[in-house]
Structures are given as structure tokens and as C-alpha cells.
Design an enzyme around this catalytic site. Structure first.
Site, PDB file in Angstrom:
ATOM      1  N   GLU A  81       2.422 -43.599   3.130  1.00  0.00           N
ATOM      2  CA  GLU A  81       2.918 -43.272   4.453  1.00  0.00           C
ATOM      3  C   GLU A  81       2.251 -44.150   5.500  1.00  0.00           C
ATOM      4  O   GLU A  81       1.039 -44.298   5.503  1.00  0.00           O
ATOM      5  CB  GLU A  81       2.618 -41.785   4.729  1.00  0.00           C
ATOM      6  CG  GLU A  81       3.071 -41.289   6.075  1.00  0.00           C
ATOM      7  CD  GLU A  81       1.903 -41.010   7.008  1.00  0.00           C
ATOM      8  OE1 GLU A  81       0.955 -40.350   6.597  1.00  0.00           O
ATOM      9  OE2 GLU A  81       1.948 -41.504   8.153  1.00  0.00           O
ATOM     10  N   ARG A 117      -3.263 -49.671   8.136  1.00  0.00           N
ATOM     11  CA  ARG A 117      -2.462 -49.348   6.942  1.00  0.00           C
ATOM     12  C   ARG A 117      -1.300 -50.315   6.773  1.00  0.00           C
ATOM     13  O   ARG A 117      -0.962 -50.719   5.663  1.00  0.00           O
ATOM     14  CB  ARG A 117      -1.904 -47.919   7.033  1.00  0.00           C
ATOM     15  CG  ARG A 117      -2.936 -46.894   6.678  1.00  0.00           C
ATOM     16  CD  ARG A 117      -2.274 -45.576   6.291  1.00  0.00           C
ATOM     17  NE  ARG A 117      -3.297 -44.536   6.224  1.00  0.00           N
ATOM     18  CZ  ARG A 117      -3.054 -43.274   5.966  1.00  0.00           C
ATOM     19  NH1 ARG A 117      -1.807 -42.864   5.775  1.00  0.00           N
ATOM     20  NH2 ARG A 117      -4.028 -42.406   5.910  1.00  0.00           N
ATOM     21  N   ARG A 128      -8.033 -45.147   2.054  1.00  0.00           N
ATOM     22  CA  ARG A 128      -7.096 -45.324   3.159  1.00  0.00           C
ATOM     23  C   ARG A 128      -7.414 -44.509   4.414  1.00  0.00           C
ATOM     24  O   ARG A 128      -6.566 -44.359   5.277  1.00  0.00           O
ATOM     25  CB  ARG A 128      -5.667 -45.041   2.693  1.00  0.00           C
ATOM     26  CG  ARG A 128      -5.399 -43.628   2.221  1.00  0.00           C
ATOM     27  CD  ARG A 128      -3.902 -43.506   1.940  1.00  0.00           C
ATOM     28  NE  ARG A 128      -3.522 -42.150   1.571  1.00  0.00           N
ATOM     29  CZ  ARG A 128      -2.267 -41.755   1.431  1.00  0.00           C
ATOM     30  NH1 ARG A 128      -1.283 -42.611   1.610  1.00  0.00           N
ATOM     31  NH2 ARG A 128      -1.990 -40.519   1.107  1.00  0.00           N
ATOM     32  N   HIS A 129      -8.626 -43.985   4.531  1.00  0.00           N
ATOM     33  CA  HIS A 129      -8.999 -43.253   5.737  1.00  0.00           C
ATOM     34  C   HIS A 129     -10.117 -43.968   6.492  1.00  0.00           C
ATOM     35  O   HIS A 129     -11.076 -44.433   5.904  1.00  0.00           O
ATOM     36  CB  HIS A 129      -9.464 -41.834   5.379  1.00  0.00           C
ATOM     37  CG  HIS A 129      -8.347 -40.916   5.039  1.00  0.00           C
ATOM     38  ND1 HIS A 129      -7.918 -40.734   3.739  1.00  0.00           N
ATOM     39  CD2 HIS A 129      -7.550 -40.146   5.818  1.00  0.00           C
ATOM     40  CE1 HIS A 129      -6.901 -39.873   3.738  1.00  0.00           C
ATOM     41  NE2 HIS A 129      -6.659 -39.509   4.985  1.00  0.00           N
ATOM     42  N   ARG A 186     -10.727 -39.828  14.348  1.00  0.00           N
ATOM     43  CA  ARG A 186     -10.592 -38.663  13.469  1.00  0.00           C
ATOM     44  C   ARG A 186     -11.941 -38.368  12.813  1.00  0.00           C
ATOM     45  O   ARG A 186     -12.442 -39.178  12.020  1.00  0.00           O
ATOM     46  CB  ARG A 186      -9.551 -38.940  12.370  1.00  0.00           C
ATOM     47  CG  ARG A 186      -8.154 -39.270  12.884  1.00  0.00           C
ATOM     48  CD  ARG A 186      -7.292 -38.039  13.073  1.00  0.00           C
ATOM     49  NE  ARG A 186      -6.089 -38.358  13.852  1.00  0.00           N
ATOM     50  CZ  ARG A 186      -4.915 -38.709  13.321  1.00  0.00           C
ATOM     51  NH1 ARG A 186      -4.764 -38.765  12.019  1.00  0.00           N
ATOM     52  NH2 ARG A 186      -3.876 -38.977  14.099  1.00  0.00           N
ATOM     53  N   GLU A 213     -12.913 -36.940  10.367  1.00  0.00           N
ATOM     54  CA  GLU A 213     -12.587 -36.413   9.046  1.00  0.00           C
ATOM     55  C   GLU A 213     -13.594 -36.970   8.047  1.00  0.00           C
ATOM     56  O   GLU A 213     -13.729 -38.184   7.910  1.00  0.00           O
ATOM     57  CB  GLU A 213     -11.181 -36.872   8.677  1.00  0.00           C
ATOM     58  CG  GLU A 213     -10.503 -36.003   7.659  1.00  0.00           C
ATOM     59  CD  GLU A 213      -9.037 -36.426   7.470  1.00  0.00           C
ATOM     60  OE1 GLU A 213      -8.435 -36.038   6.466  1.00  0.00           O
ATOM     61  OE2 GLU A 213      -8.514 -37.172   8.337  1.00  0.00           O
ATOM     62  N   SER A 236       4.459 -41.386  10.860  1.00  0.00           N
ATOM     63  CA  SER A 236       4.912 -40.009  10.877  1.00  0.00           C
ATOM     64  C   SER A 236       5.550 -39.809  12.230  1.00  0.00           C
ATOM     65  O   SER A 236       4.992 -40.228  13.248  1.00  0.00           O
ATOM     66  CB  SER A 236       3.700 -39.104  10.692  1.00  0.00           C
ATOM     67  OG  SER A 236       4.116 -37.853  10.271  1.00  0.00           O
TER      68      SER A 236
END
Lengths: 529, 529
Positions: free
Chosen positions: B452, B503, B309-310, B301, B303, B455
Site C-alpha cells: 500500500e 514508500r 517499511r515503517h 508517527r 509507532e 490510502s
């Protein structure tokens, strides 16, 4: 209709309105078509009269989980003569069908299993129902209720041969388009088997372009189940010996195995590369005291070679372990692990192997326990004796590698063997040289059916010596500084190896192309699907 | 010497010759230094007199596998009072040492285990030997022979408390540099525990920059063993339910989840992207009849978010399965799988959990069997009741997500729960809308300690409906055409989900940062080591 009017009236509908209207029209047309198809299919037309079976067949609405109820479907794989006279419901694909007067014969397929179904006009089955079933497109997913009935003759064309389903209900769960880009029957036909002389083959690109259809053949179902099994057996063999599974990053800051054949990319404001192997990271895990580690993950090689055994992305099964005295502790651990994999495949995947052999015949894979270990120079001596001219410190060419495989098979009756003590000159800089002779190194390859599937070695675990070896290979030290630094704070002697998963699958099954062992293969020309 | 002469004589040595000479000189100097160090260390100097212990200690030469012999070393983890009075050899790191007159006390560390060793001048131990041992650098790997002896008092500072090693031999296998970039004792110190008020902490960047040292702490040894356990338990739970492991490509031709946050690269003459998830491929495996599949692999990712948490690269545990009637069949399979993971961790990784808790205290992870399932709107109602203002179709903000976690923990005493039926508007285009209310969707998230970790959803398995949903999300159809085409040849209704491995590890153990659960973390600022 309202929308249609909107389009035809007025003298300047906006582009948006036009688009919207077209969309609505398409939708309306489709709906109407769908309705009439359904009506025709279900026989809700006057001339056929009242349909006594109208609740026993049809197209189900799109499943959006409207209804929660117990799953009472039977798996096709569980259907056998022990269930004779029971009425069951199965969900499967319509593999083939043909109408014959008032009867329909059709074959259901689910994964590697096929069963024949019979539907005949009678008290509970109408003409319309038979017609409906005959019109279901091949590859559609259907729910079929039927009574399991013993057959008089074996159904040779199906995997389930001693029973068939006397059908009482048929509902379409998900319809396939009528024109398929390839026929599953063609894709699953043995290449040699062509009694009708039709020469109908599905070539590899058509298969790969339409991989989701191609993968449905019993052969492919078996290949990829077995491939999952290889991973499982690899892990279980190593976990039993206290290996820890670790995860190695694929985005790295410097080309791990030299600059060639590496994919580069932008990483925010930096440059990054895709790891060509987890080599540095699994060794760092050893320097970090994990003792014995394995890792499974993608390996990226920007190599522009289009051969039967190269992919640009494949799955690496890698392991590394600290040893106490001698790298053979690691080499033998790996050899024994392969024995366990081969034994596990033979014992637990016999059905899959048989399914693959049906389309692609191959000799059963032979192995010895413990595995055969030869020194490299012994292998070269065998080749020389057989007339090959080569130097004993020369690398094995692909033809020589394969030839040696045949020689070893003939002499030792094994498809798996280890060549130990490779020439130092043909190995990477981090390979530990043999202490007794600078020609050789503490390294090994392992082979299946005459092709290399693992390359491994004792690694240089001393920073100073590693610098010396890197210099001898003309590798700029600054590009590997962090790798070298890993060995400055104490590191146990260690060895390991890397395995190409697809090669193991291909060679175990005797397949002719590595693309057959990769679910979605990547090569210089293929990046889809 | 010869080389030295070459350098000083002559008046124009070539650059190459100069370089060569320098190298040789460096080597000679190093050799001489090494020799004298060794001599000093071993006490081969006259003033100390004859060394009665000279064969019982020293620096071993670099292990290049000169000698093949049985491994008789004992693992430090196997040392216990049941072996009292036995003489054993262990290989471990020198964790700490101090001299005290004619004695040396030192601690050996191997993975999570530590043991105290005592070396005292006596019949078989010389002054020189004690001196040698006191001079061994911390983190060096050493072979120690000694007699397992019961201690009078518990050795509180070691994991092995009731015995110590009365040392008879010490050999250095691999020496560490004397200056370490971080001290293991500092890196393993509980953050709260600072009786001496020294405030010695190792900050996260120092840890990550020197990850191979940081990873040696008992805490990190435990974290990553447990993480490997999560993978194992995930796979075993699913294999027991007949899931097949598949491999999904990471190099893809189009951005899988829309164009944002994707890493792009050159692929020969084409453009390629790194997969942001195996979503399309695991669904294709379902369309290709694999029925139930899982896959473990890196997720990329791009991002640019630097949160606790990323990560830009993490490990995805993904699964997908065809269901018969209702997506809850899949949701419950996933929920039960988590229960099995939590149970497996609790029962088989108690030592690892305890080791981590020693440095990072956390409440034990609580779960219910079967797991708690709430509808999204019930969750929102709980938040509203607690004073949060939000609409029931609004997405959960991170603070609200965490707050809900606390509310649920208080009410139901569980750290794991499922929220079902998310608002359609906040889910991807391929999510199946709820048939009874367009506000909702057949989708779910799963949470650990209020964050979370999964998903998932029922997917749209009908090509026409998928086009409709993509249009509603303004996704250009041509970019996802091959995805859409996958559903044109019959596809069973199916659902699945994706889990972030790091996670799960972080939240199970109650860690405060995802980098603690990634062996070599990648974020926008970190691409090394």
C-alpha cells in the site's frame, strides 16, 4: 416514539439505556424538524397551492456518491460574456441574497469570483421557489442553473460585471448554519473603505479563530495561491540550475542552533528536539556530493516573541551549493533566483496581486536585474550619512534595517537588495570569516521592503577550523561533534541560505502581519485551529 | 615557542594560562607537522633534486573565497569522447588510486560519474608529483587538469569508458582523513557480485551511522535524485489540474488521528502534538474554498515498530479535492497522477534507475494507463480462489496484501493498481460509508508491487453525520470539535489521499528497506545523524 416510551415507563432505566434513548429522541426530533423545514422551504404547503417549479429547487440529499455522471458544471471563473445566452450550471457559495417582491437577487461566490443572479416569478419559477432561495443561508454551497445574460449596467459589486445569471434551478448541496461567526463581506472589506461610517472590522483573532471562513475572502484566496506560486517559482528557478530537492529530518537528537529557542520532546526512551533549521542536513547533503540542493519544510522556533513578523512554526525555503572559487557564485545564484521569483509573480499572479491590493493597498514591488548588492559597511555608511549613530560592526536593529530600506529605495528604486560581508561577530559560528579582515565575514542577508528575508553565508567546510570557530563562540564541541565530523572526509567549499516563505509573501504583497501569510499561523499564544 | 616557555617556566601558571598555552602548543605542532607533510608530499626535499613540476601540484589553502574568477571547470558528467584532445579541469573526489613505477592510475568520482586518470613521469611531471598523487587520501576533493584522451580498451570499471584524463595538474581542495569508516567501493558493490569470495558488505547501521559517506555511492546519488523527481512529478501533475499547494502546520493542539502513536511536547504553557497527518488541515482548505489542494511535508508517527517499511518521520504527499458528483472523480485524478509519475520516472530518470539496478537488481516497474481498478471484494475473491481463507470485510494482512500483488501482476501484468470500496469497519471515522451497502465505504487504497502506498476516501462533509460516525467509533466528540465545526458553514463533497514518499521510491525501485529511500531515516532506534 418507542424510545420515548422506554424512557417514561419503567422505574429504573440503566444509564446506558437512558443515554441511548436520549440520542434516539434527538435524532427523531431533528428528523421531524428537518422534514418540516424542507416542506416549508419547498412550499409543499396547501395555502400556496400547486408548485409549478417543485422539481427546480430544493435541498439535495447528502452527497454520498450515489450517482456517477459526467461533470458538466461550469467554473465560475470561466463565466464571461462570450457565453452569453448559454444555459449553464455552476456550483458556488451563496454570498449574499435579497428578496424584492416577486424577485430574488443573489450573488454567487467561488474562490475570487462573484456573479449576480436574478430569479423572478414566471412561467417556470414559483413564488415558493423565490421564497426558498431567499431563505437559503449565506455561505451554503448551491448548484445554480441559469442563462448567462448581458447586464445593462456594470455590476460594480461583483468580479463578473458584464453578465448575470437568469436563474432556472437552485439546489442546496451543503447548507451553512444561519449564524456565521464572521461575515465574509466584513472580512473582505478594505480597511480604509468605510463610507457608511460603520467601522465594521473583523479583528485578527476572530479571523484566525474562524480561519475556514476568513480564508474564503478573495484576498485570502489570492494570498495563498500566490504563496503556492512562490514555492513553485523557487523550485523551478533552482531545478533549472540543476539543484536536487532533498528532505531533511525535523526530529533531531541535539539542538541544531544552540540550546535556546528549541522545542524538546520525548522520543521513545530518548530526548529529541524539533529542528530549528535544516542547516546541518543540507550541508551534509553537500558533503555527500549532491552538489546543489534545496529543501522546503517546517522550521520550529520556541521563541516567545509576539511580533508582526515572528512565528513559532514557519516554512523554510533552504538551499545550499558547492561553489568553485568564490561564495559570490552562490550569492549571485540566490539573487538571480529571487529575480526569477519576482518576475514570475509579477507576470503570472497579476490577478492575485490586484485582488490583495483591493483590500490591502501596496506599492508594486520593485526589483533590479541583476539585484543591487551593497557591502554591509556601505549600508551603515548610508545610515550614518542620514544621521544614525552606529558602529559599522554593530548588527542592524529592526528600525535601522527598515530605515536603510527606505534610503535604498529612494536612492536605487528597488525593494530588493543584498547586503554582503556582514560583521563576523553577529553571525553563527559556522560562517566563514573574511580572509582579508577579521572584522568581516563571507556572509550576506537579502531584504525585501527593508526587512530581512534571507540569511546566508559561505560555511566553514574544514573540521579543524570549524572547531576553532565553535570554541571562539563558546559552543561545547561534544554537542556538535557529528556536525564537525561531516567535514573530515573531504567537503567542497559551499554556501547557501534560508528563506522564510511567509515573510516573502508578506513583504512582496506589502502586508502588515506575517499571520496574514500563514494559512494556520502558530505563535506563542496560538496553536489552533 | 614563546608559549612553550611560558608553560615550563614559572611555578604556578593559572588554569587559564595553562589551557591557552596548551592550545597554542597544539596549534604550533600542527602547523609544523603540516609544513613538513607538505614539504615531503611536494618533494621539496633535497635528495629528490629540483622539482620541475612543483607548480603543478600541491595542497590548496582552505578556500575562503580569496579570489573571484570565472568558473571554467568542466563537470565530470560532461566529459565524453566529443571533447577528445581538449585539456580540461575537473573537481571531483579521488575514488581510488595506485602507483605503478613511474606512473599513477587513479579514478575520479563525481556524483554518479567516474573517469580514469593517468599520470606518468615525463617532461612536465616529476617523480615527486607522482608520489604526491599516490599519497592523496581517498575521498579527498581534488582539482585535476588533464587532456581527454581516447582509450584503447573500454575502461570497464568506470562510468566514462571511452576516454581517460592524461593528467597535467593535481591540487587538493579538501583532504579526507586517511581512515574512512566505510569504503565507498564496498558500499556500492552489488550484493550478489562477490567473485573473490570476500563477503565484504557494509551493513545497514554502519551505512546509516556514516550516512554522508554512504550517500556518495552512485546508487544513493541516483535514489535521492529520483526521489526529488517523484516530488516534482507529483506537483506538476497536480498543478496542471489546477491544484493549489498549501502548507499545513505540524504543531497541533490535539492528536489528529486519535491519541495513539502521537509525539507530545510542551508548547510554552500548553501541550502540543506533532501532526500524524495533514488530514484536518487539507480538509479545512477545502471547506475554505481552495477546491483542490496538495501539500508535501513531514508526517510523525510515534509507532514503536521496526519493520522494513515503517519510519517514525516520513514525507507525506497529500492531496484533497472537491468533486461534483462522485468520489471516483478524485480517485481517478489520483490514479492518473500516478500514471504521470511513473511515466515521468521511466522517461526522465532512466539513468538513475539503471544506476540503482546495478547494485539492487529489480524488474522494471509496470503500469497500465488508465490504472487497473478492482473492488476490494474482487481482490478478496482472487485471494480466496488462490486458497486464502478470509472474510470479505476483513482487513488485508501484510502477507495477503503482497500475495494479492503477485496474483494481480500475474493476471494483469501491472505493478500498480487501485482497490476500491474497502470495508467500512477498517477505515477511519471520517470515511464516507457506501450509501447502498453498510458493509462498504467510499474509500480506496493504491498499491505498488503489492504494498500500500496511498490510502484515501470520500470524507464525511456533513457535521451531523460526522458526529454520528465519530460516536460509532467511540471517539470523544470534544477532542474533535473544531474539526466537526469546519463542516458547519457549507462544505463541498470531497475526497483525497495521502502518499508516503519513501514508500513510492522504495517500491518503484524494488528496494528491500524504506531506510534506503530516506536520506536521514528516523525509526524508534535511530535519531541520528
Amino acid at each position: 416514539m418507542a424510545n420515548e416510551k422506554e424512557v417514561s415507563s419503567g422505574d429504573g432505566p440503566s444509564k446506558n439505556a437512558l443515554k441511548k434513548a436520549q440520542k434516539a429522541e434527538e435524532k427523531a426530533t431533528k428528523k421531524a424538524e428537518h422534514k418540516s423545514q424542507n416542506a416549508a422551504a419547498r412550499g409543499d404547503v396547501e395555502q400556496d397551492g400547486e408548485d409549478c417549479a417543485k422539481d427546480r429547487y430544493g435541498n439535495l440529499p447528502l452527497n454520498r456518491s450515489e450517482e456517477k455522471r459526467p461533470v458538466t458544471h461550469t467554473l465560475l471563473g470561466d463565466v464571461s460574456s462570450s457565453l452569453t445566452n448559454q444555459t449553464i450550471t455552476v456550483r458556488a457559495r451563496l454570498h449574499t441574497s435579497r428578496g424584492k417582491g416577486k424577485q430574488a437577487f443573489f450573488v454567487l461566490r467561488s474562490q475570487a469570483n462573484t456573479v449576480q443572479c436574478v430569479l423572478a416569478v414566471g412561467e417556470n419559477v414559483s413564488k415558493q421557489m423565490v421564497k426558498f432561495v431567499c431563505n437559503i443561508t449565506k455561505e451554503s454551497i448551491i448548484d445554480v442553473e441559469g442563462k448567462i445574460t448581458a447586464t445593462e449596467q456594470k455590476v460594480e459589486s461583483c468580479s463578473i460585471q458584464d453578465v448575470e445569471l437568469h436563474t432556472t434551478k437552485v439546489f442546496v448541496v451543503s447548507a451553512a448554519l444561519p449564524r456565521l461567526p464572521l461575515q465574509i463581506e466584513d472580512a473582505m472589506r478594505p480597511e480604509e473603505d468605510d463610507p457608511e461610517g460603520l467601522h465594521i472590522k473583523v479583528n485578527q483573532d476572530t479571523r484566525l479563530d474562524n480561519r475556514i471562513l476568513d480564508l474564503r475572502t478573495p484576498t485570502n484566496q489570492a494570498i495563498f495561491r500566490l504563496e503556492g506560486g512562490v514555492c513553485h517559482l523557487f523550485r523551478e528557478a533552482l531545478r533549472a540550475k540543476n539543484f536536487t530537492e532533498v528532505m531533511c529530518p525535523k526530529l533531531i537528537s541535539a539542538a541544531s542552533e544552540g540550546g535556546a529557542n528549541v522545542f524538546g520532546m520525548k522520543y521513545f526512551d530518548k530526548d529529541a528536539f524539533l529542528a530549528q533549521s535544516p542547516q546541518l542536513y543540507k550541508q551534509m547533503a553537500i558533503a555527500a556530493d549532491f552538489g546543489k540542493v534545496f529543501t522546503i519544510g517546517p522550521i520550529f522556533r520556541a521563541e516567545n516573541s509576539n511580533t508582526h513578523r515572528h512565528l513559532t512554526e514557519f516554512v523554510g525555503l533552504d538551499l545550499e551549493m558547492a561553489f568553485t572559487h568564490h561564495y559570490h557564485e552562490a550569492m549571485n545564484t540566490i539573487g538571480d533566483m529571487f529575480t526569477e521569483i519576482f518576475r514570475g509573480l509579477r507576470d503570472n499572479y497579476a490577478d492575485e496581486i490586484a485582488a490583495v491590493n483591493k483590500q490591502f493597498p501596496a506599492e508594486p514591488f520593485k526589483f533590479l536585474d541583476p539585484p543591487l548588492v551593497l557591502e554591509y559597511k556601505e549600508g551603515v555608511a548610508m545610515l550614518k550619512e542620514a544621521g544614525i549613530e552606529m558602529d559599522e560592526t554593530e548588527d542592524l536593529s529592526t528600525p535601522n534595517e527598515k530605515f536603510l530600506g527606505r534610503l535604498i529605495k529612494a536612492k536605487y528604486d528597488t525593494d530588493f537588495y543584498v547586503l554582503d560581508k556582514f560583521p563576523l561577530a553577529v553571525r553563527p559560528f559556522y560562517t566563514m570569516p573574511d580572509p582579508s579582515n577579521p572584522k568581516w565575514s563571507n556572509s550576506y542577508d537579502m531584504f525585501m521592503r527593508g526587512e530581512e528575508i534571507l540569511s546566508g553565508a559561505q560555511r566553514v567546510h574544514d573540521a579543524d577550523f570549524l572547531v576553532e570557530r565553535a570554541k571562539a563562540h563558546n559552543i561545547p564541541i561534544d554537542t556538535i561533534q557529528s556536525y564537525i565530523d561531516s567535514f573530515k572526509y573531504g567537503c567542497p567549499p559551499h554556501a547557501g541560505g534560508g528563506i522564510g516563505l511567509e515573510r516573502v509573501t508578506m513583504l512582496y504583497l506589502g502586508l502588515d502581519n506575517i499571520r496574514k501569510a500563514s494559512m494556520f499561523p502558530r505563535d506563542p499564544k496560538r496553536l489552533t485551529p
